[in-house]
Scaffold this active site. Structure first.
Site, PDB file in Angstrom:
ATOM      1  N   ASP A 135       0.865  -1.204  -0.125  1.00  0.00           N
ATOM      2  CA  ASP A 135      -0.135  -0.013  -0.048  1.00  0.00           C
ATOM      3  C   ASP A 135       0.740   1.253  -0.031  1.00  0.00           C
ATOM      4  O   ASP A 135       1.795   1.201   0.732  1.00  0.00           O
ATOM      5  CB  ASP A 135      -0.836  -0.064   1.160  1.00  0.00           C
ATOM      6  CG  ASP A 135      -2.167   0.509   1.193  1.00  0.00           C
ATOM      7  OD1 ASP A 135      -2.623   0.454   0.174  1.00  0.00           O
ATOM      8  OD2 ASP A 135      -2.614   1.401   2.286  1.00  0.00           O
ATOM      9  N   TYR A 162       2.447   4.832   1.264  1.00  0.00           N
ATOM     10  CA  TYR A 162       2.386   5.625   2.610  1.00  0.00           C
ATOM     11  C   TYR A 162       1.393   6.550   2.206  1.00  0.00           C
ATOM     12  O   TYR A 162       1.021   7.181   1.311  1.00  0.00           O
ATOM     13  CB  TYR A 162       3.601   6.388   2.296  1.00  0.00           C
ATOM     14  CG  TYR A 162       4.925   5.576   2.476  1.00  0.00           C
ATOM     15  CD1 TYR A 162       5.170   4.644   3.428  1.00  0.00           C
ATOM     16  CD2 TYR A 162       5.985   5.626   1.749  1.00  0.00           C
ATOM     17  CE1 TYR A 162       6.237   3.830   3.486  1.00  0.00           C
ATOM     18  CE2 TYR A 162       7.243   5.300   1.514  1.00  0.00           C
ATOM     19  CZ  TYR A 162       7.226   4.015   2.631  1.00  0.00           C
ATOM     20  OH  TYR A 162       8.598   3.271   2.704  1.00  0.00           O
ATOM     21  N   PHE A 177       7.903   1.668  -1.201  1.00  0.00           N
ATOM     22  CA  PHE A 177       9.010   1.939  -0.086  1.00  0.00           C
ATOM     23  C   PHE A 177       9.684   3.114  -0.502  1.00  0.00           C
ATOM     24  O   PHE A 177      10.353   3.526   0.498  1.00  0.00           O
ATOM     25  CB  PHE A 177      10.017   0.793  -0.161  1.00  0.00           C
ATOM     26  CG  PHE A 177       9.393  -0.551   0.317  1.00  0.00           C
ATOM     27  CD1 PHE A 177       9.029  -0.629   1.637  1.00  0.00           C
ATOM     28  CD2 PHE A 177       9.256  -1.575  -0.480  1.00  0.00           C
ATOM     29  CE1 PHE A 177       8.577  -1.949   2.183  1.00  0.00           C
ATOM     30  CE2 PHE A 177       8.679  -2.790  -0.060  1.00  0.00           C
ATOM     31  CZ  PHE A 177       8.295  -3.096   1.136  1.00  0.00           C
ATOM     32  N   HIS A 180       9.375  -9.036   6.069  1.00  0.00           N
ATOM     33  CA  HIS A 180       9.248  -7.775   5.729  1.00  0.00           C
ATOM     34  C   HIS A 180      10.364  -6.990   6.566  1.00  0.00           C
ATOM     35  O   HIS A 180      10.743  -7.223   7.487  1.00  0.00           O
ATOM     36  CB  HIS A 180       7.761  -7.332   5.998  1.00  0.00           C
ATOM     37  CG  HIS A 180       7.470  -6.089   5.436  1.00  0.00           C
ATOM     38  ND1 HIS A 180       7.657  -4.818   5.870  1.00  0.00           N
ATOM     39  CD2 HIS A 180       6.644  -5.745   4.137  1.00  0.00           C
ATOM     40  CE1 HIS A 180       7.142  -3.773   5.046  1.00  0.00           C
ATOM     41  NE2 HIS A 180       6.562  -4.769   4.163  1.00  0.00           N
TER      42      HIS A 180
END
Length: 224
Positions: free
Chosen positions: A65, A67, A78, A188
């Site tokens: 998703d 930010y 990212f 992660h």
């Protein structure tokens, strides 16, 4: 329907853009962006594609998703805009690269477009979000679209490296032909996972470059 996206992708995704689910998705997105503050900016929604035409693609990193904080998201998973503080996951990505490749990130730039320009597709499963509400644009059709994108990459390219970080990304393994691509999995980079020992030491960045080099492809310069 007309979508502004890199031509190489437009050709491959035309049937998706003309599908009923995608038309409903775009209608929802237009409404959200007109009523609420959403990220990334409209012209940046397809940045992962625009920065990385499929003919240049060598590596895929899958996020979940965008930010949802102010001015963080820029259409690349990212990644954050220049001048924006690094989120915890990005900090841990940089720490792993430093340890893996033995160099230091000298500046505070968290914009990963340099990677994308080298053929690293930074693909979120959901390509937009309402400010302050994580996951607010999930289950509206983006995941159908991006799953199709992963299948296309698997079918249309050879010897691509897929970096699957965390349980969500690992679920995408079934969309990838493991006989013709290299799939690297780990926990992660978020602190919850990383601090339990599921992220640090995976050496995905050196392993990725070793694989690319073995097939005569130029290595990724992971510095920024």
């Amino acid at each position: 329907m007309s979508v502004k996206i890199d031509e190489s992708w437009k050709r491959l995704l035309e049937s998706e853009f003309n599908s009923e689910y995608f038309k409903k998705l775009i209608s929802f997105i237009k409404e959200e962006y007109s009523v609420f503050k959403c990220y990334p900016k409209g012209p940046e929604i397809f940045n992962a594609f625009d920065f990385c035409p499929i003919d240049n693609l060598k590596v895929v990193i899958i996020g979940q998703d965008p930010y949802h904080g102010v001015n963080q998201a820029n259409g690349l998973c990212f990644s954050v805009n220049k001048g924006i503080s690094h989120p915890p996951s990005l900090i841990n990505i940089f720490k792993e690269i430093e340890d893996d490749l033995n160099f230091k990130f000298e500046n505070s730039n968290g914009d990963l477009s340099k990677w994308a320009n080298q053929g690293v597709m930074l693909l979120n499963a959901t390509l937009s979000v309402r400010e302050g509400f994580a996951g607010s644009h999930q289950n509206r059709g983006w995941e159908i679209f991006t799953d199709k994108v992963i299948e296309i990459i698997s079918n249309e390219t050879n010897n691509t490296v897929f970096l699957l970080w965390g349980s969500f990304a690992k679920q995408k393994r079934k969309l990838i032909d493991a006989s013709k691509h290299n799939i690297l999995e780990s926990g992660h980079p978020s602190p919850l996972s990383a601090n339990r020992g599921y992220w640090f030491g995976n050496k995905h960045f050196s392993k990725c470059n070793e694989y690319l080099d073995s097939y005569g492809k130029k290595k990724i310069d992971w510095s920024l």
